[in-house]
Structure formats: C-alpha cells, structure tokens
Motif scaffolding. Sequence first.
Motif, PDB file in Angstrom:
ATOM      1  N   PRO A  17       0.604  -1.161   0.000  1.00 53.06           N
ATOM      2  CA  PRO A  17      -0.031   0.195   0.009  1.00 53.06           C
ATOM      3  C   PRO A  17       0.708   1.294   0.011  1.00 53.06           C
ATOM      4  CG  PRO A  17      -0.733  -1.599   1.794  1.00 53.06           C
ATOM      5  CD  PRO A  17       0.571  -2.033   1.255  1.00 53.06           C
ATOM      6  N   VAL A  18       2.275   1.258   0.538  1.00 52.73           N
ATOM      7  CA  VAL A  18       2.876   2.386   0.581  1.00 52.73           C
ATOM      8  C   VAL A  18       3.157   2.789  -0.871  1.00 52.73           C
ATOM      9  CG1 VAL A  18       5.180   3.166   1.278  1.00 52.73           C
ATOM     10  CG2 VAL A  18       3.528   1.962   2.932  1.00 52.73           C
ATOM     11  N   VAL A  19       3.327   1.752  -1.439  1.00 55.25           N
ATOM     12  CA  VAL A  19       3.791   2.216  -2.880  1.00 55.25           C
ATOM     13  C   VAL A  19       2.828   2.158  -3.830  1.00 55.25           C
ATOM     14  CG1 VAL A  19       4.859   1.176  -4.940  1.00 55.25           C
ATOM     15  CG2 VAL A  19       6.044   0.778  -2.520  1.00 55.25           C
ATOM     16  N   VAL A  20       1.589   1.426  -3.700  1.00 59.80           N
ATOM     17  CA  VAL A  20       0.557   1.533  -4.664  1.00 59.80           C
ATOM     18  C   VAL A  20      -0.386   2.913  -4.472  1.00 59.80           C
ATOM     19  CG1 VAL A  20      -1.749   0.489  -5.329  1.00 59.80           C
ATOM     20  CG2 VAL A  20       0.539  -0.729  -5.187  1.00 59.80           C
ATOM     21  N   TRP A  21      -0.811   3.217  -3.291  1.00 61.13           N
ATOM     22  CA  TRP A  21      -1.481   4.374  -3.078  1.00 61.13           C
ATOM     23  C   TRP A  21      -1.095   5.542  -3.399  1.00 61.13           C
ATOM     24  CZ3 TRP A  21      -3.551   2.918   2.771  1.00 61.13           C
ATOM     25  CH2 TRP A  21      -4.095   1.583   2.609  1.00 61.13           C
ATOM     26  N   PRO A  22       0.268   6.021  -3.162  1.00 60.78           N
ATOM     27  CA  PRO A  22       0.767   7.460  -3.687  1.00 60.78           C
ATOM     28  C   PRO A  22       0.602   7.505  -5.243  1.00 60.78           C
ATOM     29  CG  PRO A  22       2.251   6.580  -2.030  1.00 60.78           C
ATOM     30  CD  PRO A  22       1.127   5.542  -2.379  1.00 60.78           C
ATOM     31  N   VAL A  23       1.037   6.027  -5.951  1.00 64.07           N
ATOM     32  CA  VAL A  23       0.883   6.281  -7.519  1.00 64.07           C
ATOM     33  C   VAL A  23      -0.409   6.180  -7.834  1.00 64.07           C
ATOM     34  CG1 VAL A  23       1.101   4.710  -9.451  1.00 64.07           C
ATOM     35  CG2 VAL A  23       2.818   4.717  -7.602  1.00 64.07           C
ATOM     36  N   SER A  24      -1.500   5.712  -7.092  1.00 67.37           N
ATOM     37  CA  SER A  24      -2.844   5.924  -7.517  1.00 67.37           C
ATOM     38  C   SER A  24      -3.349   7.169  -7.249  1.00 67.37           C
ATOM     39  CB  SER A  24      -3.801   5.038  -6.684  1.00 67.37           C
ATOM     40  OG  SER A  24      -3.378   3.628  -7.110  1.00 67.37           O
ATOM     41  N   PHE A  25      -2.878   7.941  -6.247  1.00 72.58           N
ATOM     42  CA  PHE A  25      -3.389   9.406  -5.962  1.00 72.58           C
ATOM     43  C   PHE A  25      -2.799  10.320  -7.229  1.00 72.58           C
ATOM     44  CE2 PHE A  25      -2.186  13.606  -4.272  1.00 72.58           C
ATOM     45  CZ  PHE A  25      -3.766  13.816  -3.681  1.00 72.58           C
ATOM     46  N   VAL A  26      -1.472  10.039  -7.738  1.00 70.26           N
ATOM     47  CA  VAL A  26      -0.866  10.809  -8.703  1.00 70.26           C
ATOM     48  C   VAL A  26      -2.004  10.599  -9.890  1.00 70.26           C
ATOM     49  CG1 VAL A  26       1.254  10.939 -10.044  1.00 70.26           C
ATOM     50  CG2 VAL A  26       1.503  10.991  -7.655  1.00 70.26           C
ATOM     51  N   LEU A  27      -1.968   9.143 -10.045  1.00 71.42           N
ATOM     52  CA  LEU A  27      -2.749   9.082 -11.505  1.00 71.42           C
ATOM     53  C   LEU A  27      -4.279   9.596 -11.319  1.00 71.42           C
ATOM     54  CD1 LEU A  27      -2.053   5.555 -12.085  1.00 71.42           C
ATOM     55  CD2 LEU A  27      -1.533   7.365 -13.496  1.00 71.42           C
ATOM     56  N   TRP A  28      -4.792   9.705 -10.226  1.00 72.29           N
ATOM     57  CA  TRP A  28      -6.178  10.321 -10.023  1.00 72.29           C
ATOM     58  C   TRP A  28      -6.162  11.820 -10.152  1.00 72.29           C
ATOM     59  CZ3 TRP A  28     -10.090   7.036  -7.030  1.00 72.29           C
ATOM     60  CH2 TRP A  28     -11.344   7.782  -6.919  1.00 72.29           C
ATOM     61  N   GLY A  30      -4.135  13.521 -11.752  1.00 77.89           N
ATOM     62  CA  GLY A  30      -3.737  13.879 -12.934  1.00 77.89           C
ATOM     63  C   GLY A  30      -4.781  14.294 -13.991  1.00 77.89           C
ATOM     64  N   GLY A  31      -6.041  13.900 -13.510  1.00 80.31           N
ATOM     65  CA  GLY A  31      -7.130  13.999 -14.411  1.00 80.31           C
ATOM     66  C   GLY A  31      -7.207  13.052 -15.545  1.00 80.31           C
ATOM     67  N   GLY A  32      -8.223  13.038 -16.477  1.00 78.88           N
ATOM     68  CA  GLY A  32      -8.179  12.311 -17.534  1.00 78.88           C
ATOM     69  C   GLY A  32      -8.915  10.931 -17.380  1.00 78.88           C
ATOM     70  N   GLY A  33      -9.578  10.139 -18.142  1.00 81.87           N
ATOM     71  CA  GLY A  33     -10.303   9.163 -18.022  1.00 81.87           C
ATOM     72  C   GLY A  33      -9.456   7.977 -17.822  1.00 81.87           C
ATOM     73  N   LEU A  34      -8.539   7.954 -18.554  1.00 78.47           N
ATOM     74  CA  LEU A  34      -7.624   6.406 -18.503  1.00 78.47           C
ATOM     75  C   LEU A  34      -6.895   6.596 -17.329  1.00 78.47           C
ATOM     76  CD1 LEU A  34      -6.466   4.183 -19.979  1.00 78.47           C
ATOM     77  CD2 LEU A  34      -4.782   5.551 -20.921  1.00 78.47           C
ATOM     78  N   GLY A  35      -6.304   7.866 -16.776  1.00 83.02           N
ATOM     79  CA  GLY A  35      -5.532   7.707 -15.498  1.00 83.02           C
ATOM     80  C   GLY A  35      -6.201   7.474 -14.220  1.00 83.02           C
ATOM     81  N   LEU A  36      -7.886   7.864 -14.346  1.00 81.66           N
ATOM     82  CA  LEU A  36      -8.697   7.645 -13.000  1.00 81.66           C
ATOM     83  C   LEU A  36      -9.112   6.012 -13.329  1.00 81.66           C
ATOM     84  CD1 LEU A  36     -10.759   8.484 -10.947  1.00 81.66           C
ATOM     85  CD2 LEU A  36     -12.386   8.977 -12.888  1.00 81.66           C
ATOM     86  N   ALA A  37      -9.317   5.489 -14.311  1.00 78.47           N
ATOM     87  CA  ALA A  37      -9.458   4.096 -14.436  1.00 78.47           C
ATOM     88  C   ALA A  37      -8.451   3.284 -13.896  1.00 78.47           C
ATOM     89  CB  ALA A  37      -9.770   3.849 -16.044  1.00 78.47           C
ATOM     90  N   ALA A  39      -6.286   4.176 -11.849  1.00 77.54           N
ATOM     91  CA  ALA A  39      -5.935   4.546 -10.379  1.00 77.54           C
ATOM     92  C   ALA A  39      -6.976   3.687  -9.460  1.00 77.54           C
ATOM     93  CB  ALA A  39      -6.272   6.085  -9.973  1.00 77.54           C
ATOM     94  N   VAL A  40      -8.400   3.789 -10.007  1.00 75.04           N
ATOM     95  CA  VAL A  40      -9.295   2.686  -9.612  1.00 75.04           C
ATOM     96  C   VAL A  40      -8.809   1.389  -9.718  1.00 75.04           C
ATOM     97  CG1 VAL A  40     -11.683   1.968  -9.588  1.00 75.04           C
ATOM     98  CG2 VAL A  40     -11.095   4.526  -9.787  1.00 75.04           C
ATOM     99  N   PHE A  41      -8.501   0.890 -10.634  1.00 72.30           N
ATOM    100  CA  PHE A  41      -7.742  -0.447 -10.795  1.00 72.30           C
ATOM    101  C   PHE A  41      -6.864  -0.891  -9.968  1.00 72.30           C
ATOM    102  CE2 PHE A  41      -4.896  -3.650 -12.830  1.00 72.30           C
ATOM    103  CZ  PHE A  41      -5.809  -4.490 -12.614  1.00 72.30           C
ATOM    104  N   TRP A  44      -8.136  -1.293  -6.282  1.00 76.25           N
ATOM    105  CA  TRP A  44      -9.098  -2.531  -6.288  1.00 76.25           C
ATOM    106  C   TRP A  44      -7.857  -3.669  -5.894  1.00 76.25           C
ATOM    107  CZ3 TRP A  44     -13.758  -3.819  -4.752  1.00 76.25           C
ATOM    108  CH2 TRP A  44     -14.616  -2.987  -5.135  1.00 76.25           C
ATOM    109  N   VAL A  45      -6.947  -3.645  -6.708  1.00 71.49           N
ATOM    110  CA  VAL A  45      -6.055  -4.613  -6.895  1.00 71.49           C
ATOM    111  C   VAL A  45      -5.238  -5.021  -5.445  1.00 71.49           C
ATOM    112  CG1 VAL A  45      -3.697  -5.686  -7.897  1.00 71.49           C
ATOM    113  CG2 VAL A  45      -5.728  -4.905  -9.257  1.00 71.49           C
ATOM    114  N   SER A  46      -4.853  -3.350  -4.907  1.00 67.26           N
ATOM    115  CA  SER A  46      -4.267  -3.331  -3.811  1.00 67.26           C
ATOM    116  C   SER A  46      -5.037  -3.990  -2.565  1.00 67.26           C
ATOM    117  CB  SER A  46      -3.946  -1.705  -3.436  1.00 67.26           C
ATOM    118  OG  SER A  46      -3.397  -1.607  -2.272  1.00 67.26           O
ATOM    119  N   ALA A  47      -6.519  -3.669  -2.632  1.00 65.13           N
ATOM    120  CA  ALA A  47      -7.205  -4.003  -1.574  1.00 65.13           C
ATOM    121  C   ALA A  47      -7.441  -5.717  -1.578  1.00 65.13           C
ATOM    122  CB  ALA A  47      -8.712  -3.423  -1.958  1.00 65.13           C
TER     123      ALA A  47
END
Length: 66
Positions: A17-28, A30-37, A39-41, A44-47
């Motif tokens: 989680p220490v690695v994945v969550w910040p990466v997801s936050f940056v993607l989220w 950043g805007g854009g549909g692909l980055g958001l998708a 980040a959500v993926f 979910w994988v992290s959980a």
Amino acid sequence: MVIERNRWVRRLLVVQPVVVWPVSFVLWSGGGGLGLALAVFLLWVSAAVCVAGIVVPMRGQETRRC
C-alpha cells in the motif's frame, strides 16, 4: 497470529500500500479518464492483495477435523 509468524505477509501488507496508494493518487489527480480508471484498478488490486495476504495464510494454518 499468523501474520506475526510470516514475514512475507507483513512485508506485503506494509510495503504494497505504501507504494500503490501514492501512485494511484498521482494518477487520480492527473485527471483524464484513463488515469482515473488505472488508479481505481490499482486501488482494487491493492485491496484484494491485502485481503488475500491475511486470509491465505490463515487458511493454510487451519486444522482439519475428522
């Protein structure tokens, strides 16, 4: 507890989680549909990995009843 005995589970539950969550936050953020998708993926994988990291070792330690 099973988590205390298995080092790989502790590392997985702490480092992943220490690695994945910040990466997801940056993607989220950043805007854009692909980055958001993506980040959500990743979230979910992290959980799923966190839940599996707790449940799988516990299932391996169960005693079978005859």
